[in-house]
Design an enzyme around this catalytic site. Structure first.
Site, mmCIF file in Angstrom:
data_model
loop_
_atom_site.group_PDB
_atom_site.id
_atom_site.type_symbol
_atom_site.label_atom_id
_atom_site.label_comp_id
_atom_site.label_asym_id
_atom_site.label_seq_id
_atom_site.Cartn_x
_atom_site.Cartn_y
_atom_site.Cartn_z
ATOM 1 N N LEU A 31 0.977 -1.206 0.026
ATOM 2 C CA LEU A 31 0.012 -0.015 -0.031
ATOM 3 C C LEU A 31 0.715 1.149 0.008
ATOM 4 C CD1 LEU A 31 -2.840 -0.534 2.461
ATOM 5 C CD2 LEU A 31 -3.270 0.104 0.141
ATOM 6 N N ASP A 32 0.702 2.057 -0.934
ATOM 7 C CA ASP A 32 1.484 3.518 -1.030
ATOM 8 C C ASP A 32 1.602 4.046 0.387
ATOM 9 O OD1 ASP A 32 2.175 2.884 -3.750
ATOM 10 O OD2 ASP A 32 0.768 4.063 -4.378
#
Length: 294
Positions: free
Chosen positions: A37-38
């Site tokens: 997940l960024d």
């Protein structure tokens, strides 16, 4: 400790930060997450511990559901608010019906070009490293599937929210960008939250900031349970012994259920013992991943 913990990642931290925190709490090194997940995104991030690291690739295959916010009339180089604004346009003339029709046109199997600001590699170099040098290269479109787009809320053209159920490899930033291009005004993702990864849902996730050894032990999910999204088949114990030893079995008496070709199943012996994940092809049935608890 072997199993999967359903973690909720907050914005402002990397997925590796989460792994490091779980390692500290669990006091073990063999820990891995199941899909980046960024940093600016939040949400469900299942983390595998011990022998469960063997199933990371299988959890990554799960369908994902993202709650995404986007803004029409603005394009950035990263397709989100982290980047530099490349252009702005007036989107006030776009109607709600046009927005809905455009969004729904992306449901199905589509070709998607990944963003330059991504961890994909070209000639051994990550795309975001090239992008930071001001270099843009051709990216091949990849087949991805948008299974559904639901709960679409259009508060204004500056704030559109929707829940996107999609396959592995989907870039939600690119989806937002493509929606903007199709409407001829551009679009930028303004917020992203992963609310589901296969059987792992937001409502049952533990916030990484709250994780303790006690919570970890209480909420760790077994390897078997973590693979609930795969259909179950049962085999005779006699055939189970062959499968345990890596034998490919070509015998329809092995299972009572209808078993499809080239589909992964959770495999159990008829005494209830979980063996692992297996697949059938033209030459028989074989365990692809032996996961029996010794």
């Amino acid at each position: 400790m072997n199993g999967v913990i359903n973690i909720y990642k907050n914005t402002g931290m990397t997925s590796f930060d989460v792994v490091a925190m779980v390692r500290r709490v669990a006091k073990m090194k063999k820990v891995g997450h199941t899909g980046t997940l960024d940093p600016e995104a939040s949400g469900v991030l299942p983390v595998c511990l011990g022998k469960a690291t063997k199933i990371i690739d299988y959890i990554m295959e799960n369908k994902k559901v993202y709650r995404v916010n986007l803004k029409l009339g603005m394009v950035t180089d990263t397709y989100d608010l982290e980047g530099e604004v490349l252009r702005e346009e007036d989107a006030s003339h776009i109607t709600k019906d046009e927005i809905l029709n455009c969004i729904n046109s992306f449901v199905g199997t589509i070709d998607q070009v990944p963003p330059m600001y991504s961890a994909l590699k070209q000639n051994g170099v990550r795309l975001y490293e090239l992008a930071r040098q001001g270099i843009e290269v051709h990216r091949e479109a990849r087949k991805i599937t948008i299974y559904s787009i639901e709960n679409i809320k259009i508060e204004s053209n500056d704030n559109i929210q929707m829940d996107v159920c999609c396959s592995k490899g989907t870039y939600i930033r690119s989806l937002c960008y493509d929606i903007g291009e199709k409407l001829n005004v551009g679009a930028t993702m303004t917020a992203l939250e992963r609310i589901q990864n296969g059987p792992f849902i937001k409502e049952e996730a533990i916030n990484i900031e709250d994780l303790t050894e006690e919570l970890l032990e209480k909420h760790i999910i077994s390897i078997e349970k973590a693979l609930d999204s795969f259909e179950k088949i049962t085999v005779n114990e006699k055939f189970g012994k062959l499968l345990r030893n890596g034998v490919k079995v070509f015998d329809n008496r092995m299972y009572s259920e209808e078993v499809e070709f080239n589909k992964l199943y959770r495999v159990y012996e008829d005494n209830g013992v979980f063996l692992g994940l297996g697949k059938r092809d033209e030459k028989g049935f074989k365990l692809e991943k032996l996961l029996i608890e010794e």
